[in-house]
Motif scaffolding. Structure first.
Motif, PDB file in Angstrom:
ATOM      1  N   PRO A  30     -24.495 -40.053  38.883  1.00 32.14           N
ATOM      2  CA  PRO A  30     -24.880 -38.752  39.460  1.00 32.14           C
ATOM      3  C   PRO A  30     -25.243 -38.836  40.937  1.00 32.14           C
ATOM      4  CG  PRO A  30     -25.959 -39.110  37.345  1.00 32.14           C
ATOM      5  CD  PRO A  30     -25.333 -40.402  37.736  1.00 32.14           C
ATOM      6  N   PHE A  31     -25.974 -39.880  41.311  1.00 35.80           N
ATOM      7  CA  PHE A  31     -26.346 -40.053  42.719  1.00 35.80           C
ATOM      8  C   PHE A  31     -25.118 -40.387  43.565  1.00 35.80           C
ATOM      9  CE2 PHE A  31     -29.995 -41.274  40.109  1.00 35.80           C
ATOM     10  CZ  PHE A  31     -30.964 -40.424  40.598  1.00 35.80           C
ATOM     11  N   GLY A  32     -24.216 -41.175  43.008  1.00 36.11           N
ATOM     12  CA  GLY A  32     -23.009 -41.521  43.736  1.00 36.11           C
ATOM     13  C   GLY A  32     -22.144 -40.304  44.015  1.00 36.11           C
ATOM     14  N   ILE A  33     -22.017 -39.427  43.028  1.00 39.02           N
ATOM     15  CA  ILE A  33     -21.234 -38.204  43.216  1.00 39.02           C
ATOM     16  C   ILE A  33     -21.889 -37.324  44.275  1.00 39.02           C
ATOM     17  CG2 ILE A  33     -20.551 -36.049  42.102  1.00 39.02           C
ATOM     18  CD1 ILE A  33     -20.054 -37.634  39.554  1.00 39.02           C
ATOM     19  N   ALA A  34     -23.198 -37.161  44.189  1.00 31.00           N
ATOM     20  CA  ALA A  34     -23.904 -36.296  45.138  1.00 31.00           C
ATOM     21  C   ALA A  34     -23.794 -36.830  46.565  1.00 31.00           C
ATOM     22  CB  ALA A  34     -25.369 -36.166  44.734  1.00 31.00           C
ATOM     23  N   VAL A  35     -24.036 -38.121  46.751  1.00 23.22           N
ATOM     24  CA  VAL A  35     -23.985 -38.709  48.099  1.00 23.22           C
ATOM     25  C   VAL A  35     -22.558 -38.703  48.629  1.00 23.22           C
ATOM     26  CG1 VAL A  35     -24.343 -40.828  49.408  1.00 23.22           C
ATOM     27  CG2 VAL A  35     -26.038 -40.106  47.736  1.00 23.22           C
ATOM     28  N   ALA A  36     -21.590 -39.019  47.777  1.00 24.07           N
ATOM     29  CA  ALA A  36     -20.197 -39.039  48.212  1.00 24.07           C
ATOM     30  C   ALA A  36     -19.738 -37.649  48.643  1.00 24.07           C
ATOM     31  CB  ALA A  36     -19.304 -39.568  47.086  1.00 24.07           C
ATOM     32  N   GLU A  51     -25.128 -43.388  55.965  1.00 22.88           N
ATOM     33  CA  GLU A  51     -24.006 -44.292  55.728  1.00 22.88           C
ATOM     34  C   GLU A  51     -24.420 -45.747  55.926  1.00 22.88           C
ATOM     35  OE1 GLU A  51     -21.177 -42.679  58.488  1.00 22.88           O
ATOM     36  OE2 GLU A  51     -20.102 -41.641  56.882  1.00 22.88           O
ATOM     37  N   THR A  52     -25.221 -46.002  56.948  1.00 21.46           N
ATOM     38  CA  THR A  52     -25.678 -47.366  57.214  1.00 21.46           C
ATOM     39  C   THR A  52     -26.546 -47.887  56.078  1.00 21.46           C
ATOM     40  OG1 THR A  52     -25.631 -46.985  59.606  1.00 21.46           O
ATOM     41  CG2 THR A  52     -26.956 -48.832  58.811  1.00 21.46           C
ATOM     42  N   LEU A  53     -27.468 -47.066  55.604  1.00 23.21           N
ATOM     43  CA  LEU A  53     -28.361 -47.489  54.522  1.00 23.21           C
ATOM     44  C   LEU A  53     -27.584 -47.755  53.235  1.00 23.21           C
ATOM     45  CD1 LEU A  53     -31.392 -45.080  55.080  1.00 23.21           C
ATOM     46  CD2 LEU A  53     -31.265 -47.521  55.594  1.00 23.21           C
ATOM     47  N   ILE A  54     -26.591 -46.908  52.953  1.00 18.99           N
ATOM     48  CA  ILE A  54     -25.809 -47.078  51.740  1.00 18.99           C
ATOM     49  C   ILE A  54     -25.003 -48.372  51.776  1.00 18.99           C
ATOM     50  CG2 ILE A  54     -23.841 -46.138  50.431  1.00 18.99           C
ATOM     51  CD1 ILE A  54     -24.897 -43.355  51.131  1.00 18.99           C
ATOM     52  N   ASN A  55     -24.442 -48.681  52.952  1.00 20.84           N
ATOM     53  CA  ASN A  55     -23.585 -49.859  53.077  1.00 20.84           C
ATOM     54  C   ASN A  55     -24.353 -51.133  53.416  1.00 20.84           C
ATOM     55  OD1 ASN A  55     -20.932 -48.650  52.653  1.00 20.84           O
ATOM     56  ND2 ASN A  55     -21.301 -47.560  54.565  1.00 20.84           N
ATOM     57  N   MET A 105     -26.534 -53.056  44.374  1.00 20.43           N
ATOM     58  CA  MET A 105     -25.436 -53.808  44.958  1.00 20.43           C
ATOM     59  C   MET A 105     -24.087 -53.132  44.739  1.00 20.43           C
ATOM     60  SD  MET A 105     -26.931 -56.278  46.459  1.00 20.43           S
ATOM     61  CE  MET A 105     -25.441 -57.132  46.934  1.00 20.43           C
ATOM     62  N   ALA A 106     -23.956 -52.382  43.654  1.00 21.28           N
ATOM     63  CA  ALA A 106     -22.675 -51.743  43.325  1.00 21.28           C
ATOM     64  C   ALA A 106     -22.540 -50.347  43.922  1.00 21.28           C
ATOM     65  CB  ALA A 106     -22.511 -51.667  41.809  1.00 21.28           C
ATOM     66  N   PHE A 107     -23.633 -49.743  44.333  1.00 22.17           N
ATOM     67  CA  PHE A 107     -23.618 -48.359  44.801  1.00 22.17           C
ATOM     68  C   PHE A 107     -22.654 -48.125  45.970  1.00 22.17           C
ATOM     69  CE2 PHE A 107     -25.617 -44.529  46.730  1.00 22.17           C
ATOM     70  CZ  PHE A 107     -25.516 -43.696  45.622  1.00 22.17           C
ATOM     71  N   PRO A 108     -22.590 -48.993  46.972  1.00 25.27           N
ATOM     72  CA  PRO A 108     -21.651 -48.744  48.078  1.00 25.27           C
ATOM     73  C   PRO A 108     -20.198 -48.654  47.624  1.00 25.27           C
ATOM     74  CG  PRO A 108     -23.242 -50.427  48.689  1.00 25.27           C
ATOM     75  CD  PRO A 108     -23.422 -50.183  47.236  1.00 25.27           C
ATOM     76  N   PHE A 109     -19.797 -49.488  46.655  1.00 23.68           N
ATOM     77  CA  PHE A 109     -18.429 -49.454  46.159  1.00 23.68           C
ATOM     78  C   PHE A 109     -18.145 -48.136  45.450  1.00 23.68           C
ATOM     79  CE2 PHE A 109     -19.659 -53.919  46.360  1.00 23.68           C
ATOM     80  CZ  PHE A 109     -18.587 -54.471  47.050  1.00 23.68           C
ATOM     81  N   MET A 110     -19.099 -47.677  44.669  1.00 25.65           N
ATOM     82  CA  MET A 110     -18.930 -46.411  43.969  1.00 25.65           C
ATOM     83  C   MET A 110     -18.808 -45.252  44.951  1.00 25.65           C
ATOM     84  SD  MET A 110     -21.487 -44.561  41.218  1.00 25.65           S
ATOM     85  CE  MET A 110     -21.074 -45.655  39.868  1.00 25.65           C
ATOM     86  N   VAL A 111     -19.704 -45.203  45.928  1.00 24.12           N
ATOM     87  CA  VAL A 111     -19.716 -44.088  46.878  1.00 24.12           C
ATOM     88  C   VAL A 111     -18.427 -44.060  47.699  1.00 24.12           C
ATOM     89  CG1 VAL A 111     -20.838 -43.193  48.947  1.00 24.12           C
ATOM     90  CG2 VAL A 111     -22.221 -43.933  47.010  1.00 24.12           C
ATOM     91  N   ARG A 112     -17.952 -45.203  48.135  1.00 22.57           N
ATOM     92  CA  ARG A 112     -16.730 -45.246  48.940  1.00 22.57           C
ATOM     93  C   ARG A 112     -15.545 -44.680  48.182  1.00 22.57           C
ATOM     94  NH1 ARG A 112     -15.905 -50.479  52.796  1.00 22.57           N
ATOM     95  NH2 ARG A 112     -17.717 -50.176  54.153  1.00 22.57           N
ATOM     96  N   SER A 113     -15.394 -45.088  46.942  1.00 23.81           N
ATOM     97  CA  SER A 113     -14.257 -44.630  46.151  1.00 23.81           C
ATOM     98  C   SER A 113     -14.332 -43.129  45.879  1.00 23.81           C
ATOM     99  CB  SER A 113     -14.206 -45.405  44.833  1.00 23.81           C
ATOM    100  OG  SER A 113     -13.116 -44.998  44.046  1.00 23.81           O
ATOM    101  N   ARG A 115     -16.046 -40.906  47.555  1.00 26.11           N
ATOM    102  CA  ARG A 115     -15.952 -40.167  48.816  1.00 26.11           C
ATOM    103  C   ARG A 115     -14.493 -39.961  49.225  1.00 26.11           C
ATOM    104  NH1 ARG A 115     -18.547 -42.120  54.617  1.00 26.11           N
ATOM    105  NH2 ARG A 115     -17.838 -40.319  55.845  1.00 26.11           N
ATOM    106  N   LEU A 116     -13.692 -40.995  49.083  1.00 23.20           N
ATOM    107  CA  LEU A 116     -12.269 -40.866  49.397  1.00 23.20           C
ATOM    108  C   LEU A 116     -11.597 -39.849  48.484  1.00 23.20           C
ATOM    109  CD1 LEU A 116     -11.236 -44.591  50.021  1.00 23.20           C
ATOM    110  CD2 LEU A 116     -11.399 -42.764  51.713  1.00 23.20           C
ATOM    111  N   ALA A 117     -12.004 -39.836  47.224  1.00 25.76           N
ATOM    112  CA  ALA A 117     -11.426 -38.874  46.278  1.00 25.76           C
ATOM    113  C   ALA A 117     -11.784 -37.443  46.668  1.00 25.76           C
ATOM    114  CB  ALA A 117     -11.909 -39.179  44.865  1.00 25.76           C
TER     115      ALA A 117
END
Length: 205
Positions: A30-36, A51-55, A105-113, A115-117
Motif C-alpha cells: 500500500p505504501f509503495g503504491i501511494a509513494v509511486a 526520492e533520495t530517502l527512498i533510494n 531494503m526492498a522498498f526502493p525496488f518496489m517503488v521504482r517498478s 512508478r514506471l507502471a
C-alpha cells in the motif's frame, strides 16, 4: 542415510524466510503504491528529498540501514519507545524486525517498478473517466490500477526476492536467533562459521 538434505533448523529458516518476505512485501505494497503514484503524477517542492530517502538503502551499506532501524525502533528509540509504551510492542530481535528490515531494503525496488507502471498509464483515460462521473478514487481503482497491474506485480516479485536474500540489515536489528529470526541467509552464514565449515581446518574443501 537420510534422504532429507535439510535439517530441522534449515526448514525453520526456510519457513521463516517465506513468512518474513510475504509480510514485508504485503505490508509495503500500500505504501509503495501511494509513494509511486505521488512521484509519478505530482510535482512538488521537496520531491527530490523524498526520492533520495527512498533510494537511500540502495547506496548505504545494509548494515548501516540496519543500524539506523535499530536506533529508531529499539526500546530507547523514538519510535520503539512509543510502540513499547502505548502498545507494549517490541520490534527488535524478533521476526517482526526481520520483516521490517526486509521491507526497508526492498522498498526502493518496489517503488521504482510501480512508478514506471503509473508513468505509462495515459492520464487522458483517467480524465475521461472523471468526465463520466467517476470520482478520483474510483478512476484510480478502475483505470489506473488495472493498467499498471503488470508493474505492480513486478514490483512485488522484486521486493519478495530482495526480502528472501536480505542479510546485513536483518542481522543488525533482529540478530540471529534460531527458530525466531534466523532466515535463510543467516542460517547459511551460521553454517559457514561452524567448526568444520569450508576453508577451515578439517572443512569441506
Amino acid at each position: 542415510m537420510s534422504l532429507n538434505p535439510f535439517s530441522i533448523d534449515d526448514w525453520q529458516a526456510i519457513r521463516l524466510s517465506l513468512q518474513v518476505a510475504l509480510i514485508a512485501t504485503a505490508g509495503s505494497l500500500p505504501f509503495g503504491i501511494a509513494v509511486a503514484w505521488l512521484l509519478a503524477r505530482r510535482d512538488f517542492w521537496g520531491k527530490w528529498l523524498i526520492e533520495t530517502l527512498i533510494n537511500l538503502p540502495l547506496v548505504l551499506p545494509p548494515v548501516v540501514t540496519g543500524y539506523l532501524l535499530l536506533v529508531a525502533f529499539g526500546r530507547q528509540g523514538w519510535i520503539g519507545k512509543s510502540l513499547d509504551r502505548w502498545f507494549g510492542l517490541q520490534i527488535v530481535f524478533t521476526w517482526k524486525a526481520a520483516a521490517l528490515a526486509s521491507a526497508a531494503m526492498a522498498f526502493p525496488f518496489m517503488v521504482r517498478s510501480i512508478r514506471l507502471a503509473f508513468s505509462g498509464v495515459d492520464v487522458k483515460l483517467e480524465q475521461a473517466a472523471r468526465t463520466l462521473g467517476a470520482r478520483p478514487l474510483d478512476a484510480f481503482a478502475t483505470i489506473t490500477l488495472p493498467l499498471a497491474r503488470d508493474g505492480i506485480i513486478a514490483g512485488c516479485v522484486l521486493a519478495f526476492a530482495r526480502s528472501i536474500g536480505e542479510f546485513g540489515a536483518t542481522i543488525m536489528i533482529s540478530g540471529s536467533i534460531p527458530g525466531e529470526t534466523r532466515t535463510i541467509p543467516l542460517e547459511i552464514y551460521g553454517c559457514w562459521n561452524r567448526p568444520g565449515a569450508p576453508n577451515k581446518p578439517g572443512g569441506w574443501f
